[in-house]
Write a protein that holds these residues in place. Structure first.
Motif, PDB file in Angstrom:
ATOM      1  N   ALA A 215       0.846  -1.198   0.000  1.00 23.59           N
ATOM      2  CA  ALA A 215       0.000   0.000   0.000  1.00 23.59           C
ATOM      3  C   ALA A 215       0.877   1.243   0.000  1.00 23.59           C
ATOM      4  CB  ALA A 215      -0.926  -0.007   1.218  1.00 23.59           C
ATOM      5  N   HIS A 216       0.365   2.327  -0.596  1.00 28.88           N
ATOM      6  CA  HIS A 216       1.148   3.552  -0.704  1.00 28.88           C
ATOM      7  C   HIS A 216       0.232   4.765  -0.754  1.00 28.88           C
ATOM      8  CE1 HIS A 216       3.713   6.522  -3.094  1.00 28.88           C
ATOM      9  NE2 HIS A 216       4.313   6.390  -1.929  1.00 28.88           N
ATOM     10  N   ALA A 217       0.627   5.832  -0.060  1.00 25.57           N
ATOM     11  CA  ALA A 217      -0.066   7.117  -0.135  1.00 25.57           C
ATOM     12  C   ALA A 217       0.956   8.210  -0.365  1.00 25.57           C
ATOM     13  CB  ALA A 217      -0.843   7.381   1.156  1.00 25.57           C
ATOM     14  N   HIS A 218       0.609   9.195  -1.211  1.00 32.11           N
ATOM     15  CA  HIS A 218       1.541  10.271  -1.551  1.00 32.11           C
ATOM     16  C   HIS A 218       0.776  11.586  -1.649  1.00 32.11           C
ATOM     17  CE1 HIS A 218       3.937  12.476  -4.864  1.00 32.11           C
ATOM     18  NE2 HIS A 218       4.416  12.802  -3.683  1.00 32.11           N
ATOM     19  N   PRO A 233      10.602  29.484   2.469  1.00 29.98           N
ATOM     20  CA  PRO A 233      10.613  30.222   1.198  1.00 29.98           C
ATOM     21  C   PRO A 233       9.333  30.003   0.396  1.00 29.98           C
ATOM     22  CG  PRO A 233      12.126  28.356   1.148  1.00 29.98           C
ATOM     23  CD  PRO A 233      11.705  28.515   2.564  1.00 29.98           C
ATOM     24  N   ASP A 234       8.958  31.037  -0.378  1.00 31.74           N
ATOM     25  CA  ASP A 234       7.686  30.985  -1.101  1.00 31.74           C
ATOM     26  C   ASP A 234       7.647  29.907  -2.165  1.00 31.74           C
ATOM     27  OD1 ASP A 234       6.849  33.051   0.423  1.00 31.74           O
ATOM     28  OD2 ASP A 234       7.306  34.616  -1.037  1.00 31.74           O
ATOM     29  N   TYR A 235       8.813  29.517  -2.692  1.00 27.46           N
ATOM     30  CA  TYR A 235       8.842  28.558  -3.776  1.00 27.46           C
ATOM     31  C   TYR A 235       9.006  27.121  -3.268  1.00 27.46           C
ATOM     32  CZ  TYR A 235       9.459  32.661  -6.716  1.00 27.46           C
ATOM     33  OH  TYR A 235       9.290  33.860  -7.337  1.00 27.46           O
ATOM     34  N   SER A 236       8.818  26.887  -1.997  1.00 29.85           N
ATOM     35  CA  SER A 236       9.056  25.555  -1.433  1.00 29.85           C
ATOM     36  C   SER A 236       7.894  24.608  -1.729  1.00 29.85           C
ATOM     37  CB  SER A 236       9.245  25.652   0.082  1.00 29.85           C
ATOM     38  OG  SER A 236      10.367  26.426   0.394  1.00 29.85           O
ATOM     39  N   SER A 237       8.226  23.342  -1.779  1.00 27.75           N
ATOM     40  CA  SER A 237       7.218  22.279  -1.878  1.00 27.75           C
ATOM     41  C   SER A 237       7.657  21.124  -0.994  1.00 27.75           C
ATOM     42  CB  SER A 237       7.051  21.809  -3.322  1.00 27.75           C
ATOM     43  OG  SER A 237       8.244  21.222  -3.802  1.00 27.75           O
ATOM     44  N   CYS A 238       6.707  20.234  -0.720  1.00 27.94           N
ATOM     45  CA  CYS A 238       7.008  19.145   0.210  1.00 27.94           C
ATOM     46  C   CYS A 238       6.294  17.874  -0.229  1.00 27.94           C
ATOM     47  CB  CYS A 238       6.571  19.533   1.617  1.00 27.94           C
ATOM     48  SG  CYS A 238       7.128  18.359   2.873  1.00 27.94           S
ATOM     49  N   ASP A 239       7.017  16.750  -0.230  1.00 28.21           N
ATOM     50  CA  ASP A 239       6.454  15.429  -0.514  1.00 28.21           C
ATOM     51  C   ASP A 239       6.221  14.695   0.792  1.00 28.21           C
ATOM     52  OD1 ASP A 239       6.144  14.863  -3.359  1.00 28.21           O
ATOM     53  OD2 ASP A 239       8.291  15.284  -3.477  1.00 28.21           O
ATOM     54  N   VAL A 240       5.007  14.152   0.947  1.00 31.25           N
ATOM     55  CA  VAL A 240       4.679  13.327   2.107  1.00 31.25           C
ATOM     56  C   VAL A 240       4.334  11.932   1.582  1.00 31.25           C
ATOM     57  CG1 VAL A 240       3.210  13.039   4.125  1.00 31.25           C
ATOM     58  CG2 VAL A 240       3.794  15.346   3.319  1.00 31.25           C
ATOM     59  N   TRP A 277       8.111   8.873   5.087  1.00 26.48           N
ATOM     60  CA  TRP A 277       9.145   9.878   4.915  1.00 26.48           C
ATOM     61  C   TRP A 277       8.550  11.162   4.328  1.00 26.48           C
ATOM     62  CZ3 TRP A 277       8.251   5.923   1.640  1.00 26.48           C
ATOM     63  CH2 TRP A 277       8.218   6.174   0.261  1.00 26.48           C
ATOM     64  N   THR A 278       9.114  12.297   4.758  1.00 25.67           N
ATOM     65  CA  THR A 278       8.680  13.613   4.312  1.00 25.67           C
ATOM     66  C   THR A 278       9.901  14.390   3.840  1.00 25.67           C
ATOM     67  OG1 THR A 278       6.908  13.601   5.960  1.00 25.67           O
ATOM     68  CG2 THR A 278       7.450  15.714   4.956  1.00 25.67           C
ATOM     69  N   THR A 279       9.827  14.941   2.622  1.00 26.70           N
ATOM     70  CA  THR A 279      10.956  15.647   2.018  1.00 26.70           C
ATOM     71  C   THR A 279      10.543  17.063   1.645  1.00 26.70           C
ATOM     72  OG1 THR A 279      11.752  13.554   1.090  1.00 26.70           O
ATOM     73  CG2 THR A 279      12.699  15.585   0.199  1.00 26.70           C
ATOM     74  N   LEU A 280      11.310  18.050   2.109  1.00 31.88           N
ATOM     75  CA  LEU A 280      11.072  19.447   1.795  1.00 31.88           C
ATOM     76  C   LEU A 280      12.011  19.880   0.680  1.00 31.88           C
ATOM     77  CD1 LEU A 280       9.690  22.168   2.561  1.00 31.88           C
ATOM     78  CD2 LEU A 280      11.628  22.562   4.099  1.00 31.88           C
ATOM     79  N   SER A 301      15.376  16.204   4.268  1.00 39.04           N
ATOM     80  CA  SER A 301      14.563  15.151   4.877  1.00 39.04           C
ATOM     81  C   SER A 301      14.047  15.644   6.232  1.00 39.04           C
ATOM     82  CB  SER A 301      15.392  13.879   5.054  1.00 39.04           C
ATOM     83  OG  SER A 301      14.621  12.877   5.670  1.00 39.04           O
ATOM     84  N   LEU A 302      12.724  15.781   6.310  1.00 40.99           N
ATOM     85  CA  LEU A 302      12.125  16.230   7.560  1.00 40.99           C
ATOM     86  C   LEU A 302      11.771  15.069   8.483  1.00 40.99           C
ATOM     87  CD1 LEU A 302       9.688  19.023   6.295  1.00 40.99           C
ATOM     88  CD2 LEU A 302      12.047  19.253   7.087  1.00 40.99           C
ATOM     89  N   TYR A 303      11.455  13.923   7.862  1.00 42.98           N
ATOM     90  CA  TYR A 303      10.969  12.814   8.670  1.00 42.98           C
ATOM     91  C   TYR A 303      11.226  11.523   7.913  1.00 42.98           C
ATOM     92  CZ  TYR A 303       7.820  10.617  12.083  1.00 42.98           C
ATOM     93  OH  TYR A 303       7.294   9.863  13.092  1.00 42.98           O
ATOM     94  N   ASN A 304      11.753  10.516   8.601  1.00 43.22           N
ATOM     95  CA  ASN A 304      11.999   9.220   7.972  1.00 43.22           C
ATOM     96  C   ASN A 304      11.909   8.143   9.049  1.00 43.22           C
ATOM     97  OD1 ASN A 304      12.987   6.966   6.548  1.00 43.22           O
ATOM     98  ND2 ASN A 304      14.269   8.279   5.264  1.00 43.22           N
ATOM     99  N   MET A 305      10.905   7.278   8.932  1.00 41.51           N
ATOM    100  CA  MET A 305      10.657   6.306  10.001  1.00 41.51           C
ATOM    101  C   MET A 305      10.167   4.988   9.406  1.00 41.51           C
ATOM    102  SD  MET A 305       7.752   6.399  12.980  1.00 41.51           S
ATOM    103  CE  MET A 305       6.496   6.066  11.742  1.00 41.51           C
ATOM    104  N   ARG A 306      10.698   3.894   9.934  1.00 35.12           N
ATOM    105  CA  ARG A 306      10.209   2.552   9.614  1.00 35.12           C
ATOM    106  C   ARG A 306       9.798   1.870  10.912  1.00 35.12           C
ATOM    107  NH1 ARG A 306      14.331   3.045   5.748  1.00 35.12           N
ATOM    108  NH2 ARG A 306      13.693   2.436   3.626  1.00 35.12           N
TER     109      ARG A 306
END
Length: 353
Positions: A215-218, A233-240, A277-280, A301-306
């Motif tokens: 299973a996967h969620a993005h 910064p205004d141009y930032s994005s983040c992957d969760v 994992w969460t990447t800024l 890398s803001l968060y990385n957990m197994r």
């Protein structure tokens, strides 16, 4: 009063569509014209195969077949529910009462009835042949439909539980920092899953087995400026992202069979390996009025957990339909596989073999 009667008749969907009589196809070995006696009509000099008309309210009463030189089994057509009565949900419940009174709520149990034949010289007058019982034959066919030992399912799930907990918490934290959805990607916040199941049927209603899958969620979020000062910064994005692999024993109970349709419930409880994992993504220099290029983006890398955890799936109701071997199913439930699941099921291996 006349208007009320007209409304009732036009709301009785089964009566309007199917009528009060049903046509029965009679087949089998026949070497001379026969006489067929129903409860309200007699047909003379018929050659089999033939079609006779019977009141729907009399489908559970026998038909007698006779001829000069042969003995024939009686036919008890039997009945099952006429699907047209469910249209009364839209036309008014009183239509069901009208359909019941006319007998239109029933239809013949079988599409064709094959008679048994013997020459009178081969049997004494006291010899009786067992009737062709449509209801019994229908019940037997339904039992055959569900008497396979092994079942393999390929399942696609939507709304996986992996999106709950840590995944949604990270999104809420980013929203407080003025992040919002960039675009629809995958299954935001809810997750999707693909899996494989195996069940061993102990009988026609209970099966045990296991499920395994991925299973996967993005979610992709962009930072936006609401006019307030921010250290992002205004141009930032983040992957969760959240993904999981799961393996769990399972029990399945089929609690209703009707022809090619089965209703069931099931439950599973086992292990899940979850990775979150969460990447800024931020520009190297800002804000200088220059266009931000791809090669000027830094990843943090803001968060990385197994973690291993105990997880399960409960399916409140599932429905499968199809042939004896290959069937399509849809389910509503909650857990590691999803809230709404669908897929294909293949059955093989008859009982007793």
């Amino acid at each position: 009063m006349a208007l009320f009667i007209v409304c009732c008749l036009f709301s009785s969907c089964a009566t309007m569509v199917s009528g009060t009589r049903a046509d029965l196809l009679i087949d089998g070995e026949c070497y001379e014209p026969v006489r067929v006696e129903t409860q309200d009509e007699t047909y003379d000099s018929l050659m089999i195969p033939a079609v006779v008309s019977v009141k729907r309210s009399q489908l559970n009463k026998p038909l007698h077949i006779t001829s000069e030189n042969y003995v024939y089994s009686d036919i008890i057509p039997g009945s099952k529910t006429n699907e047209w009565i469910w249209a009364n949900w839209f036309c008014g419940f009183w239509g069901i009462a009208v359909d019941a009174a006319t007998g239109a709520i029933y239809k013949p149990a079988l599409p064709c009835y094959s008679i048994r034949t013997r020459h009178k010289d081969e049997c004494s007058d006291s010899t009786s042949m067992p009737p062709v019982d449509g209801k019994a034959l229908l019940a037997a066919s339904r039992k055959i439909q569900h008497c396979y030992r092994h079942e393999v399912d390929v399942v696609f799930g939507f709304g996986s539980i992996i999106a709950d907990g840590v995944h949604q918490r990270r999104i809420r934290e980013l929203e407080k920092m003025n992040f919002g959805d960039a675009y629809y990607c995958g299954f935001p916040e809810y997750g999707g899953a693909v899996g494989l199941r195996y069940y061993y049927h102990l009988n026609s209603w209970l099966a045990v087995g296991g499920v395994a899958g991925y299973a996967h969620a993005h979610d992709l979020l962009d930072h936006y400026d609401d006019g307030n000062s921010s250290n992002v910064p205004d141009y930032s994005s983040c992957d969760v992202n959240t993904e999981s692999f799961y393996l769990a024993p399972s029990v399945k109970a089929s609690w209703w069979h009707s022809g090619a349709l089965t209703c069931y419930s099931k439950g599973a409880l086992g292990l899940q390996l979850r990775h979150h994992w969460t990447t800024l993504h931020t520009p190297r220099h800002w804000p200088d009025g220059q266009t931000v290029k791809n090669n000027s983006i830094e990843d943090h890398s803001l968060y990385n957990m197994r973690q291993w955890r105990l997880s399960g799936q409960f399916t409140a109701i599932g429905v499968d339909v199809g042939s004896r071997h290959l069937r399509f199913f849809a389910e509503l439930g909650y857990g590691i596989e999803g809230v709404f699941n669908m897929g294909l099921s293949y059955r093989f291996g008859r009982f007793g073999k």
